[in-house]
Design a protein around this motif. Structure first.
Motif, PDB file in Angstrom:
ATOM      1  N   SER A 293       0.777  -1.314   0.036  1.00 31.02           N
ATOM      2  CA  SER A 293       0.071   0.045   0.036  1.00 31.02           C
ATOM      3  C   SER A 293       1.045   1.395  -0.052  1.00 31.02           C
ATOM      4  CB  SER A 293      -0.971   0.018   1.222  1.00 31.02           C
ATOM      5  OG  SER A 293      -1.639   1.113   1.290  1.00 31.02           O
TER       6      SER A 293
ATOM      7  N   ASN B 176       1.868   5.386  -0.205  1.00 27.53           N
ATOM      8  CA  ASN B 176       1.579   6.435   0.953  1.00 27.53           C
ATOM      9  C   ASN B 176       0.715   7.301   0.245  1.00 27.53           C
ATOM     10  OD1 ASN B 176       3.392   7.560  -0.347  1.00 27.53           O
ATOM     11  ND2 ASN B 176       4.648   8.259   1.145  1.00 27.53           N
TER      12      ASN B 176
ATOM     13  N   ALA C 102      -3.731   4.596  -3.768  1.00 30.19           N
ATOM     14  CA  ALA C 102      -3.147   3.245  -3.479  1.00 30.19           C
ATOM     15  C   ALA C 102      -3.710   2.692  -2.357  1.00 30.19           C
ATOM     16  CB  ALA C 102      -1.615   3.534  -3.572  1.00 30.19           C
ATOM     17  N   GLU C 103      -3.971   3.405  -1.256  1.00 29.15           N
ATOM     18  CA  GLU C 103      -4.217   2.580  -0.127  1.00 29.15           C
ATOM     19  C   GLU C 103      -5.867   1.979  -0.352  1.00 29.15           C
ATOM     20  OE1 GLU C 103      -4.668   6.224   2.620  1.00 29.15           O
ATOM     21  OE2 GLU C 103      -2.341   6.295   3.149  1.00 29.15           O
TER      22      GLU C 103
ATOM     23  N   SER D 231      -5.366  -1.054  -2.545  1.00 24.53           N
ATOM     24  CA  SER D 231      -4.858  -2.149  -1.843  1.00 24.53           C
ATOM     25  C   SER D 231      -5.603  -2.941  -0.968  1.00 24.53           C
ATOM     26  CB  SER D 231      -3.584  -1.719  -1.050  1.00 24.53           C
ATOM     27  OG  SER D 231      -3.561  -0.651  -0.032  1.00 24.53           O
ATOM     28  N   ASN D 232      -6.541  -2.060  -0.203  1.00 28.80           N
ATOM     29  CA  ASN D 232      -7.513  -2.645   0.703  1.00 28.80           C
ATOM     30  C   ASN D 232      -8.420  -3.426   0.041  1.00 28.80           C
ATOM     31  OD1 ASN D 232      -7.427  -2.063   3.839  1.00 28.80           O
ATOM     32  ND2 ASN D 232      -6.393  -0.293   2.681  1.00 28.80           N
TER      33      ASN D 232
ATOM     34  N   LYS E 234      -7.176  -6.884  -0.832  1.00 29.66           N
ATOM     35  CA  LYS E 234      -7.010  -7.551   0.301  1.00 29.66           C
ATOM     36  C   LYS E 234      -8.491  -8.278   0.622  1.00 29.66           C
ATOM     37  CE  LYS E 234      -6.531  -7.386   5.317  1.00 29.66           C
ATOM     38  NZ  LYS E 234      -5.813  -6.432   6.536  1.00 29.66           N
TER      39      LYS E 234
ATOM     40  N   ILE F  77      -1.465  -6.203   4.280  1.00 30.28           N
ATOM     41  CA  ILE F  77      -1.023  -5.068   3.510  1.00 30.28           C
ATOM     42  C   ILE F  77       0.223  -4.650   4.157  1.00 30.28           C
ATOM     43  CG2 ILE F  77      -1.427  -2.585   3.462  1.00 30.28           C
ATOM     44  CD1 ILE F  77      -4.403  -3.550   2.741  1.00 30.28           C
TER      45      ILE F  77
ATOM     46  N   ILE G  70       3.211  -1.600   4.066  1.00 34.81           N
ATOM     47  CA  ILE G  70       3.339   0.050   3.705  1.00 34.81           C
ATOM     48  C   ILE G  70       4.663  -0.043   3.011  1.00 34.81           C
ATOM     49  CG2 ILE G  70       3.597   2.256   4.374  1.00 34.81           C
ATOM     50  CD1 ILE G  70       1.037   0.759   5.405  1.00 34.81           C
TER      51      ILE G  70
ATOM     52  N   GLU H   8      -0.858  -0.504  -7.667  1.00 24.67           N
ATOM     53  CA  GLU H   8      -0.638   0.749  -8.330  1.00 24.67           C
ATOM     54  C   GLU H   8       0.703   1.096  -8.336  1.00 24.67           C
ATOM     55  OE1 GLU H   8      -2.064   5.381  -7.675  1.00 24.67           O
ATOM     56  OE2 GLU H   8      -3.639   4.163  -6.904  1.00 24.67           O
TER      57      GLU H   8
ATOM     58  N   GLY I 147      -8.572   3.753   3.686  1.00 26.33           N
ATOM     59  CA  GLY I 147      -8.618   2.919   2.846  1.00 26.33           C
ATOM     60  C   GLY I 147      -9.488   2.048   2.627  1.00 26.33           C
ATOM     61  N   GLU I 148      -9.636   1.138   4.124  1.00 25.72           N
ATOM     62  CA  GLU I 148     -10.479  -0.179   4.227  1.00 25.72           C
ATOM     63  C   GLU I 148     -11.802   0.666   3.995  1.00 25.72           C
ATOM     64  OE1 GLU I 148     -11.462  -3.667   7.286  1.00 25.72           O
ATOM     65  OE2 GLU I 148      -9.973  -1.949   7.719  1.00 25.72           O
TER      66      GLU I 148
END
Length: 333
Positions: A33, A35, A39-40, A43-44, A47, A60, A62, A83, A302-303
């Motif tokens: 993920s 920053n 992208a956050e 990535s979530n 997942k 995840i 960082i 990403e 992000g989640e």
């Protein structure tokens, strides 16, 4: 009857074994993920979909562009960079691909990373003749400088940004000063965002540097101006991106290539369904921008953003996954 029960048990056992094998094949997965907000959330999203839909055990980690891509190209870890802006490290990506440590699997953002000069959509609609930077420079009266309304204003980004350097070079290359425009230093990212928000809420003229996908452009619809010339990579490298170059030429801002990178060992064990998902999973800059705007307005993580997207965009994400995975993901929401 006994034969029927025996065959049924055999079938169920085989199906269960197949499902368990698929989960075992996917196994532990590390997802980088980066920053920044887009992208956050992606990535979530990966997942949730890999865990709930395909029985993976995804976590995840960082990351950031340079260390993550370099680590994947040299060590094959982490497993997935959803990403990856690969134009920043073309030689590293090329070497990692040729040596069989990473594979490129589609693009989460086929529109690419788009930078340039933008105007509000309401102004573009009112003045359909303004399509290029050259067109906008003919009308300083439509983009008044708050300090001197007799001139037009072009809003730049904060010092230290690559886009700020290019905008200053474009200002010279397109002879904006001769056209009656000043170049406004917005001082910070907040200052740049604030200038757009203020203009939009007052329905005033605005032209300047920005990029997509972003939450701000998800909230305030903007139109990117064309450059009126094709991209010249050699000229871009020689002068458009060099602050102290004194003779920049008009040029087109190249679109950044964004792909999903997968470590080769994971691509070989994950199974075709997982790889098919990673290949199909993509959304437009507009869709992502609107999602990020929701995240910003709701101070969402992000989640949170990933779950909101899954709940509100079933028609889209169900085209990325198998019917069986879609059923499991929907049940988990």
């Amino acid at each position: 009857m006994n034969k029927f029960l025996a065959s049924t048990c055999l079938f169920l056992g085989t199906a269960a074994g197949s499902a368990m094998a698929q989960a075992a094949d996917c196994g532990d997965v590390t997802i980088a993920s980066m920053n920044w907000q887009s992208a956050e959330v992606i990535s979530n999203l990966d997942k949730i979909i890999l865990n709930e839909g395909y029985g993976c055990s995804a976590e995840i980690t960082i990351g950031d562009t340079v260390p993550t891509i370099t680590s994947m190209a040299e060590k094959g870890q982490p497993d997935i960079a959803p990403e990856a802006w690969i134009d920043l490290l073309p030689e590293v990506v090329k070497k990692g691909t040729e040596e069989g440590r990473i594979v490129q699997v589609g693009s989460p953002l086929p529109d690419g990373g788009v930078q340039g000069w933008w105007i509000p959509k309401y102004l573009a609609d009112a003045h359909p003749d303004i399509k290029t930077i050259q067109d906008a420079l003919k009308h300083p009266e439509l983009f008044p400088d708050p300090e001197d309304p007799s001139k037009g204003a072009i809003y730049n980004g904060p010092q230290g940004w690559g886009g700020t350097v290019v905008t200053a070079q474009f200002y010279k290359a397109f002879e904006a000063e001769k056209a009656g425009f000043t170049l406004v230093d917005t001082g910070s990212a907040a200052g740049l965002d604030g200038s757009i928000a203020k203009a939009y809420e007052r329905k005033e003229g605005w032209v300047g540097y920005y990029w997509a996908p972003t939450a701000l452009l998800g909230k305030y619809e903007m139109v990117k101006l064309d450059y009126g010339v094709p991209n010249d990579p050699a000229e871009w490298k020689r002068c458009n991106t060099v602050a102290d170059c004194n003779d920049p030429k008009p040029n087109a801002w190249p679109v950044d290539t964004i792909v999903t990178l997968v470590a080769k060992p994971f691509s070989e064990k994950a199974g075709p369904e997982v790889m098919d998902y990673l290949k199909k999973r993509s959304w437009s800059n507009q869709t992502l921008g609107q999602l990020m705007a929701w995240m910003t307005d709701n101070q969402a993580s992000g989640e949170d953003g990933a779950k909101h997207f899954l709940e509100e965009n079933k028609d889209l994400w169900k085209t990325w996954v198998s019917p069986e995975a879609a059923e499991k993901i929907e049940a988990a929401l």
